[in-house]
Design a protein around this motif. Structure first.
Motif, PDB file in Angstrom:
ATOM      1  N   PHE A  39     -44.028  79.657   4.363  1.00 51.95           N
ATOM      2  CA  PHE A  39     -44.260  80.958   4.997  1.00 51.95           C
ATOM      3  C   PHE A  39     -42.944  81.460   5.552  1.00 51.95           C
ATOM      4  O   PHE A  39     -41.996  80.685   5.762  1.00 51.95           O
ATOM      5  CB  PHE A  39     -45.307  80.838   6.106  1.00 51.95           C
ATOM      6  CG  PHE A  39     -45.074  79.666   7.034  1.00 51.95           C
ATOM      7  CD1 PHE A  39     -44.279  79.779   8.165  1.00 51.95           C
ATOM      8  CD2 PHE A  39     -45.653  78.429   6.749  1.00 51.95           C
ATOM      9  CE1 PHE A  39     -44.061  78.700   8.994  1.00 51.95           C
ATOM     10  CE2 PHE A  39     -45.432  77.331   7.581  1.00 51.95           C
ATOM     11  CZ  PHE A  39     -44.627  77.466   8.717  1.00 51.95           C
ATOM     12  N   THR A  40     -42.863  82.757   5.757  1.00 49.74           N
ATOM     13  CA  THR A  40     -41.639  83.367   6.261  1.00 49.74           C
ATOM     14  C   THR A  40     -41.620  83.352   7.785  1.00 49.74           C
ATOM     15  O   THR A  40     -42.659  83.181   8.445  1.00 49.74           O
ATOM     16  CB  THR A  40     -41.494  84.809   5.774  1.00 49.74           C
ATOM     17  OG1 THR A  40     -42.551  85.584   6.350  1.00 49.74           O
ATOM     18  CG2 THR A  40     -41.550  84.898   4.257  1.00 49.74           C
ATOM     19  N   VAL A  41     -40.438  83.564   8.317  1.00 54.71           N
ATOM     20  CA  VAL A  41     -40.296  83.685   9.773  1.00 54.71           C
ATOM     21  C   VAL A  41     -41.117  84.869  10.271  1.00 54.71           C
ATOM     22  O   VAL A  41     -41.763  84.799  11.329  1.00 54.71           O
ATOM     23  CB  VAL A  41     -38.803  83.840  10.142  1.00 54.71           C
ATOM     24  CG1 VAL A  41     -38.639  84.226  11.617  1.00 54.71           C
ATOM     25  CG2 VAL A  41     -38.039  82.562   9.842  1.00 54.71           C
ATOM     26  N   ALA A  42     -41.125  85.963   9.495  1.00 51.36           N
ATOM     27  CA  ALA A  42     -41.901  87.146   9.910  1.00 51.36           C
ATOM     28  C   ALA A  42     -43.387  86.808   9.995  1.00 51.36           C
ATOM     29  O   ALA A  42     -44.085  87.228  10.942  1.00 51.36           O
ATOM     30  CB  ALA A  42     -41.659  88.294   8.930  1.00 51.36           C
ATOM     31  N   GLN A  43     -43.905  86.064   9.008  1.00 49.10           N
ATOM     32  CA  GLN A  43     -45.318  85.677   9.039  1.00 49.10           C
ATOM     33  C   GLN A  43     -45.617  84.775  10.233  1.00 49.10           C
ATOM     34  O   GLN A  43     -46.662  84.915  10.880  1.00 49.10           O
ATOM     35  CB  GLN A  43     -45.687  84.960   7.734  1.00 49.10           C
ATOM     36  CG  GLN A  43     -45.733  85.869   6.520  1.00 49.10           C
ATOM     37  CD  GLN A  43     -45.887  85.100   5.218  1.00 49.10           C
ATOM     38  OE1 GLN A  43     -45.361  83.993   5.080  1.00 49.10           O
ATOM     39  NE2 GLN A  43     -46.610  85.687   4.258  1.00 49.10           N
ATOM     40  N   ASN A 114     -36.376  84.448   6.083  1.00 51.49           N
ATOM     41  CA  ASN A 114     -36.192  82.995   6.020  1.00 51.49           C
ATOM     42  C   ASN A 114     -37.543  82.298   6.009  1.00 51.49           C
ATOM     43  O   ASN A 114     -38.505  82.779   6.618  1.00 51.49           O
ATOM     44  CB  ASN A 114     -35.369  82.500   7.210  1.00 51.49           C
ATOM     45  CG  ASN A 114     -33.904  82.864   7.076  1.00 51.49           C
ATOM     46  OD1 ASN A 114     -33.378  82.972   5.974  1.00 51.49           O
ATOM     47  ND2 ASN A 114     -33.236  83.063   8.212  1.00 51.49           N
ATOM     48  N   GLN A 115     -37.591  81.168   5.347  1.00 55.08           N
ATOM     49  CA  GLN A 115     -38.881  80.487   5.159  1.00 55.08           C
ATOM     50  C   GLN A 115     -38.877  79.103   5.823  1.00 55.08           C
ATOM     51  O   GLN A 115     -37.836  78.510   6.056  1.00 55.08           O
ATOM     52  CB  GLN A 115     -39.161  80.308   3.659  1.00 55.08           C
ATOM     53  CG  GLN A 115     -39.259  81.622   2.885  1.00 55.08           C
ATOM     54  CD  GLN A 115     -39.282  81.380   1.386  1.00 55.08           C
ATOM     55  OE1 GLN A 115     -38.986  80.286   0.910  1.00 55.08           O
ATOM     56  NE2 GLN A 115     -39.627  82.405   0.629  1.00 55.08           N
ATOM     57  N   VAL A 116     -40.091  78.650   6.091  1.00 56.05           N
ATOM     58  CA  VAL A 116     -40.322  77.286   6.551  1.00 56.05           C
ATOM     59  C   VAL A 116     -41.240  76.615   5.535  1.00 56.05           C
ATOM     60  O   VAL A 116     -42.195  77.241   5.046  1.00 56.05           O
ATOM     61  CB  VAL A 116     -40.952  77.254   7.950  1.00 56.05           C
ATOM     62  CG1 VAL A 116     -41.256  75.818   8.380  1.00 56.05           C
ATOM     63  CG2 VAL A 116     -40.033  77.922   8.966  1.00 56.05           C
TER      64      VAL A 116
END
Length: 789
Positions: A39-43, A114-116
């Motif tokens: 998932f993204t930082v925004a999500q 950016n993603q995690v």
């Protein structure tokens, strides 16, 4: 077998860590990708509960998790930012998961894309590592596998563990050095098909059942191989044929086969590097290993190996032929049968113990007499190598040549006199370059420089062996031995003292000819760049080392040992020989290097006259320079052809990878590096002061010294470091990858002992292309500034 990607399939594109793994999970068959959620930082910022629910919906979410960074500026072609951002393992439960994600997100910059990446953690790992599809520094077609056995899957990338390295040629069918790695060649080939043969590297783990697990794949930032793979393969085949030929050579060496090494006898890896440029290699051969080495040993009473070269040139890689070396260390008085038996035993021991290649005379060969020699010879009888009568003859022969060496009318005294005569030689540099100058200097250096120096070095070895045997016998403590050897007045101690007590001009007149790379035309002399080498504001006289004074009991014990072993003289004679031999070795190098340095100065002069740079000349050879005629048109054409030929050959040299010890031709296609063997990164070089980062030194402009290649030290790259040296770590550790991307010459995993030794140097020259690190013996404790090339 792996299935190649169809030509109609769209070309594979690398993305973020998570995106690349997701794409590969449906394409590869020789390894598995663990299930994942990304998932993204925004999500995450918009609705963390929804993200956590998505993770919890997976059946694997109940096991320990790993939360990994998957940034937009990681794993990109040319810049991986390897290890820059955080990943957290052993994450249990919703509360820890939320905290771990927050920590990883805070390690990013503020980009919302950016993603995690969250995955189950591989709990039953038995090995892990990192693989490069080609040699990282130069793009040569070797697969490079760094691996560790055990459950810690971050050991290789973090630089914490003892890393082993396996090299094998692309396109071959290698025998893996461990059953745990058996599937790697197929996985590498499969990923190569998927990526379109673009350079890449990947991190992997091995599960207990042997399954390969793919953790990460990214483009590999590397220089392009400056020659075709076909030409490279032909060069490897030529080296293999050369090794096979060497394995069947005849007399005067005393064995049919041989072992090649980069450090036994005269240590070319230390003196000129494993991949020296042609001029340095040709000088080393002309001045020492083609003939002088054997001439000197013959004069000292050893077996006659004159006419036999010591150094084997494998495509520009410098190796010592240990068959010739071991044969030359046999006393001439020994009969052929006994001598052959000895040399074969020495070679067998080296094959079984390749880690001893840099200490063969202390750990394998019996080459001079000391107080433990009779016991060493008795062990040869116990092992079935010699009969008692033969062992007795060996002991007598070693004693005879050592006594002759120590006598006032022996070869050592004669060699010291030769060095004294050379010290009086005035280096009158003619105003104009003349073609006879270089041949004359080469002749002078050989006959009055390296020849007596070789003898002084042999005496210093015999002296050191005697001192070690006194320690083994309990007569001296290790501290006493250090004090005895430290009592010798050496060039290093005199230089430090002179730096503090004499004027700048006088100091440079005495020592200005020295340069860190004695045979390297690109290494500046001290008097060419004195302000770079010396801190003229820190001129403190060094403390005098403690003098050795034996106790009455020690003097008595040494006298008794001399009598029991039928050695002439008194304990004072023995101690005097030790200090004089140690001093003479340093003195000899100072004198012959004065002539050698002048040869390189004359080479530069003719280069300037004819329009060639020192870099150009480093690709020529001493044979060419000694044949120049003084006719500008003829000499320009001759040099130009030589330089072009040397550049092409050295490009091949830089593309070759080979083990430090070679016992057979197949090892040139697949080998495991010796434990503790240094991994060099980039093809560049730098000379700079040393900075002990762990102790708080400022690393800006310095060779940064850190114990482990830990990603936690990533900040040093923001300081503009000139070079990097680590005690532990492999070529694919995060720090090594970052150094490669930034073009910083690095020596990774040099070993704890070597690391500590270099840490005390005022400065280091890291020459990654030649695969050598040289201490710069500076006074004033620092180099003022770095210079990279």
């Amino acid at each position: 077998m792996h299935a190649p990607v169809s030509p109609e399939t769209e070309p594979f594109e690398f993305g973020t860590k998570a995106e690349t793994l997701a794409r590969l999970s449906t394409l590869i068959r020789s390894a598995v990708v663990l299930p994942m959620e990304s998932f993204t930082v925004a999500q995450w910022r918009d609705d963390p509960h929804d993200v956590l629910d998505r993770v919890r919906a997976h059946s694997w979410s109940d096991v320990p998790l790993i939360v990994r960074s998957s940034s937009r500026d990681e794993d990109r072609a040319g810049f991986s930012n390897a290890g820059r951002y955080l990943s957290l393992s052993d994450v249990y439960g919703q509360h820890e998961l939320r905290r771990a994600v927050d920590v990883v997100v805070r390690s990013f910059d503020d980009h919302p894309g950016n993603q995690v990446l969250v995955q189950p953690q591989l709990r039953d790992a038995v090995a892990s590592g990192v693989v490069s599809s080609c040699e990282p520094s130069g793009g040569a077609p070797y697969r490079v596998v760094n691996w560790c056995e055990g459950p810690d899957t971050a050991e290789v990338t973090s630089g914490r563990g003892t890393v082993r390295t396996w090299y094998f040629l692309a396109g071959g069918d290698p025998e893996p050095p461990s059953p745990l790695l058996v599937g790697l060649p197929e996985l590498i080939a499969e990923l190569g098909d998927v990526s379109g043969d673009e350079p890449f590297e990947f991190e992997f783990g091995v599960a207990r059942d042997g399954t390969l697990v793919l953790f990460q794949v990214r483009p590999l930032a590397t220089a392009r191989l400056p020659l075709s793979r076909r030409r490279h393969r032909a060069a490897v085949s030529a080296c293999q044929a050369q090794v096979a030929t060497l394995q069947s050579a005849g007399p005067p060496a005393l064995s049919r086969d041989t072992v090649l090494g980069v450090m036994p006898d005269w240590n070319p890896a230390e003196m000129i590097g494993v991949r020296p440029r042609p001029l340095a290699l040709s000088l080393y051969r002309r001045l020492i290993t083609d003939g002088i080495w054997a001439d000197s040993r013959h004069r000292y009473g050893y077996r006659d190996l004159r006419g036999t070269p010591l150094l084997a040139d494998l495509g520009g890689l410098a190796y010592i032929d240990t068959r010739a070396s071991f044969s030359s260390l046999v006393p001439a008085a020994l009969d052929d049968v006994t001598a052959i038996r000895l040399v074969r035993h020495y070679l067998a021991r080296l094959r079984a113990n390749p880690h001893l290649h840099d200490k063969v005379e202390f750990a394998i060969a019996l080459s001079s007499f000391h107080f433990g020699t009779p016991e060493d010879a008795a062990r040869l009888c116990d092992e079935g190598v010699l009969q008692p009568a033969e062992a007795a003859i060996l002991v007598r022969a070693l004693r005879s040549l050592t006594v002759h060496m120590m006598s006032l009318c022996g070869p050592f005294a004669r060699d010291v006199s030769e060095l004294d005569r050379l010290a009086q030689w005035e280096m009158r540099r003619p105003l104009r370059w003349t073609p006879v100058r270089i041949p004359a200097l080469v002749h002078l250096c050989r006959t009055q420089g390296t020849l007596p120096f070789a003898g002084a070095a042999r005496a210093a070895f015999a002296a050191t062996a005697l001192v070690r045997s006194l320690v083994d016998a309990g007569v001296l403590s290790p501290a006493d031995a250090d004090a005895l050897i430290g009592s010798a007045t050496t060039v290093s101690t005199e230089m430090q003292r002179d730096f503090a007590t004499v004027g700048r001009a006088t100091f440079l007149d005495r020592y200005g000819h020295l340069r860190p790379g004695t045979y390297d035309i690109l290494s500046a002399r001290y008097d060419e760049e004195p302000d770079r080498y010396f801190d003229w504001t820190a001129r403190e006289a060094p403390p005098r080392p403690p003098r050795f004074h034996p106790t009455p009991a020690q003097a008595r014990d040494v006298r008794e040992l001399l009598i029991a072993n039928r050695m002439p003289g008194t304990e004072r004679d023995l101690f005097r020989f030790v200090t004089s031999a140690v001093s003479a070795r340093e003195y000899g190098k100072l004198q012959f290097s004065r002539v050698l340095s002048e040869i390189l100065v004359e080479a530069r002069r003719v280069g300037e006259l004819l329009g060639f740079t020192p870099d150009d000349l480093s690709y020529s050879t001493i044979d060419v320079l000694t044949q120049l005629t003084g006719s500008a048109r003829t000499d320009v054409a001759f040099l130009d052809e030589s330089i072009a030929r040397g550049r092409a050959r050295h490009a091949l040299t830089e593309s070759l990878c080979a083990p430090a010890v070679i016992t057979g031709a197949p090892e040139l296609a697949s080998f495991v590096a010796l434990p503790g063997e240094t991994n060099f990164v980039t093809q560049s070089r730098v000379a700079a002061r040393v900075a002990d980062v762990g102790a708080g030194d400022d690393p800006a402009g310095a060779v940064a010294m850190i114990t482990a290649a830990d990603p936690g030290y990533d900040w040093i790259f923001t300081k503009g470091i000139a070079g990097l040296v680590t005690a532990f770590g492999g070529a694919n550790s995060h720090m090594a990858i970052r150094a490669l991307e930034l073009g910083i010459p690095a020596a990774i995993g040099v070993g704890e002992t070597q690391f500590r030794r270099w840490l005390t140097a005022g400065a280091l020259e890291v020459d990654a292309a030649a695969r050598v690190v040289r201490p710069v013996p500076v006074a004033g404790r620092r180099v003022a500034e770095a210079r990279a090339s």
